[in-house]
Design a protein around this motif. Structure first.
Motif, PDB file in Angstrom:
ATOM      1  N   ALA A 113      15.306  18.801   9.818  1.00 22.50           N
ATOM      2  CA  ALA A 113      14.679  17.476   9.889  1.00 22.50           C
ATOM      3  C   ALA A 113      13.337  17.449   9.172  1.00 22.50           C
ATOM      4  O   ALA A 113      12.991  16.472   8.500  1.00 22.50           O
ATOM      5  CB  ALA A 113      14.507  17.061  11.347  1.00 22.50           C
ATOM      6  N   GLY A 114      12.581  18.545   9.298  1.00 21.21           N
ATOM      7  CA  GLY A 114      11.267  18.601   8.672  1.00 21.21           C
ATOM      8  C   GLY A 114      11.318  18.578   7.161  1.00 21.21           C
ATOM      9  O   GLY A 114      10.365  18.144   6.508  1.00 21.21           O
ATOM     10  N   ASN A 115      12.437  19.019   6.585  1.00 23.51           N
ATOM     11  CA  ASN A 115      12.594  19.018   5.129  1.00 23.51           C
ATOM     12  C   ASN A 115      13.292  17.764   4.620  1.00 23.51           C
ATOM     13  O   ASN A 115      13.431  17.581   3.413  1.00 23.51           O
ATOM     14  CB  ASN A 115      13.370  20.253   4.668  1.00 23.51           C
ATOM     15  CG  ASN A 115      12.450  21.393   4.301  1.00 23.51           C
ATOM     16  OD1 ASN A 115      11.240  21.269   4.380  1.00 23.51           O
ATOM     17  ND2 ASN A 115      13.029  22.523   3.902  1.00 23.51           N
ATOM     18  N   ALA A 140       7.289  26.730  11.565  1.00 28.20           N
ATOM     19  CA  ALA A 140       6.018  26.010  11.684  1.00 28.20           C
ATOM     20  C   ALA A 140       5.755  25.236  10.395  1.00 28.20           C
ATOM     21  O   ALA A 140       5.148  24.170  10.415  1.00 28.20           O
ATOM     22  CB  ALA A 140       4.872  26.976  11.966  1.00 28.20           C
ATOM     23  N   THR A 141       6.233  25.771   9.284  1.00 29.57           N
ATOM     24  CA  THR A 141       6.161  25.073   7.998  1.00 29.57           C
ATOM     25  C   THR A 141       6.708  23.661   8.117  1.00 29.57           C
ATOM     26  O   THR A 141       6.119  22.698   7.606  1.00 29.57           O
ATOM     27  CB  THR A 141       6.977  25.843   6.943  1.00 29.57           C
ATOM     28  OG1 THR A 141       6.334  27.095   6.674  1.00 29.57           O
ATOM     29  CG2 THR A 141       7.103  25.064   5.644  1.00 29.57           C
ATOM     30  N   ASP A 215       4.597  24.675  -0.807  1.00 28.06           N
ATOM     31  CA  ASP A 215       5.865  25.208  -1.274  1.00 28.06           C
ATOM     32  C   ASP A 215       6.649  25.594  -0.026  1.00 28.06           C
ATOM     33  O   ASP A 215       6.455  26.672   0.538  1.00 28.06           O
ATOM     34  CB  ASP A 215       5.626  26.424  -2.175  1.00 28.06           C
ATOM     35  CG  ASP A 215       6.910  27.015  -2.739  1.00 28.06           C
ATOM     36  OD1 ASP A 215       7.976  26.854  -2.106  1.00 28.06           O
ATOM     37  OD2 ASP A 215       6.846  27.665  -3.798  1.00 28.06           O
ATOM     38  N   VAL A 216       7.526  24.710   0.432  1.00 27.60           N
ATOM     39  CA  VAL A 216       8.149  24.918   1.732  1.00 27.60           C
ATOM     40  C   VAL A 216       9.075  26.134   1.763  1.00 27.60           C
ATOM     41  O   VAL A 216       9.200  26.799   2.801  1.00 27.60           O
ATOM     42  CB  VAL A 216       8.912  23.655   2.188  1.00 27.60           C
ATOM     43  CG1 VAL A 216       7.960  22.522   2.472  1.00 27.60           C
ATOM     44  CG2 VAL A 216       9.964  23.229   1.157  1.00 27.60           C
ATOM     45  N   GLU A 223       6.817  33.106   6.822  1.00 27.70           N
ATOM     46  CA  GLU A 223       6.921  33.126   8.285  1.00 27.70           C
ATOM     47  C   GLU A 223       8.019  34.077   8.741  1.00 27.70           C
ATOM     48  O   GLU A 223       7.854  34.813   9.727  1.00 27.70           O
ATOM     49  CB  GLU A 223       7.251  31.732   8.808  1.00 27.70           C
ATOM     50  CG  GLU A 223       6.144  30.716   8.738  1.00 27.70           C
ATOM     51  CD  GLU A 223       6.552  29.437   9.439  1.00 27.70           C
ATOM     52  OE1 GLU A 223       6.570  29.447  10.690  1.00 27.70           O
ATOM     53  OE2 GLU A 223       6.876  28.454   8.750  1.00 27.70           O
ATOM     54  N   GLN A 224       9.144  34.065   8.046  1.00 26.68           N
ATOM     55  CA  GLN A 224      10.270  34.898   8.462  1.00 26.68           C
ATOM     56  C   GLN A 224       9.949  36.390   8.405  1.00 26.68           C
ATOM     57  O   GLN A 224      10.540  37.183   9.138  1.00 26.68           O
ATOM     58  CB  GLN A 224      11.486  34.600   7.583  1.00 26.68           C
ATOM     59  CG  GLN A 224      12.136  33.263   7.901  1.00 26.68           C
ATOM     60  CD  GLN A 224      13.422  33.088   7.127  1.00 26.68           C
ATOM     61  OE1 GLN A 224      13.490  33.368   5.929  1.00 26.68           O
ATOM     62  NE2 GLN A 224      14.460  32.632   7.795  1.00 26.68           N
TER      63      GLN A 224
END
Length: 247
Positions: A113-115, A140-141, A215-216, A223-224
């Motif tokens: 959803a965030g992307n 979190a990105t 840069d998502v 994060e990963q």
């Protein structure tokens, strides 16, 4: 079950995830979703994609039980890469993506959803990252694309959720509707977008991605790395093994 596609209106492609009981996807499911999104975006007849889900909620993230069954790191690496591909497929889709969110949108659901380019949500939708309660770190990105920075941090650290109405107040949800009207509301927005010139809408998507300050894909992969470090250090396994055993 799995990932299916339909074309309910001219220029609109609907990609639907159906993986009972809670749309927590196994490794292959993330890759199947990525393939469906990229295929839809490449179709010259498509000018908008709706990402939807069947069942109780939009998405509950990765299949934790698949990881628990794996004595090594194969499932973890697969989930990391699969999620990265699915999230990127939403963001990099050649045409705008409208996420139709109902029920729970957790973990990997936030990445999807965030992307997305726009979100239409039912009034029972809740958004959150229970990652710290699942032995993981990530997305979190994408949560930061939905809520302000300090709220993102508080939600992340506490594993609490935000409602569709709260996200609408922050401007990240386009419209909140009763659950029965979610599909129609998502198709209405997608149809409005799809009425634009197909060539121009693809240029618009590329242009907007090009001016994005984050840069998502790189940010999420960063994060990963901490998720994998938590696994190597043993903390992730200790927390993950409590999944399904909570009182």
């Amino acid at each position: 079950m799995g990932v299916s596609t339909t074309s309910p209106a001219e220029g609109v492609r609907v990609v639907t995830v159906d993986h009972p009981p809670v749309n927590a996807l196994p490794v292959q499911g993330w890759y199947d979703l990525a393939d469906a999104l990229r295929t839809a975006g490449r179709d010259p007849e498509v000018r908008c994609v709706v990402l939807a889900a069947a069942g109780r909620g939009f998405n509950a993230g990765v299949d934790i039980k698949e990881m628990q069954r794996d004595t090594g790191h194969t499932a973890l690496i697969g989930a990391n890469r699969g999620c990265a591909e699915a999230f990127a497929a939403v963001y990099e889709c050649e045409v705008p993506v409208v996420a139709a969110v109902h029920g729970f949108c957790l973990g990997g659901g936030i990445g999807l959803a965030g992307n997305a380019d726009a979100i239409v949500a039912s009034d029972d939708a809740t958004f959150g990252l229970p990652e710290l309660d699942r032995g993981a770190l990530g997305a979190a990105t994408h949560l930061a694309r939905l809520v302000p920075q300090h709220l993102m941090r508080a939600l992340y650290y506490t594993s609490r959720t935000a409602t569709a109405a709260e996200l609408h107040a922050h401007g990240s949800v386009w419209k909140v509707v009763p659950r029965a009207g979610l599909r129609d509301a998502a198709l209405e927005l997608a149809g409005e977008i799809a009425r634009k010139d197909g060539y121009l809408i693809r240029l618009a998507k590329a242009a907007i991605n090009g001016i994005d300050p984050v840069d998502v894909r790189r940010s999420y992969r960063f994060e990963q790395g901490f998720t994998f470090e938590a696994n190597l250090g043993g903390a992730a396994g200790r927390v993950r093994d409590t999944f399904g055993k909570e009182a």
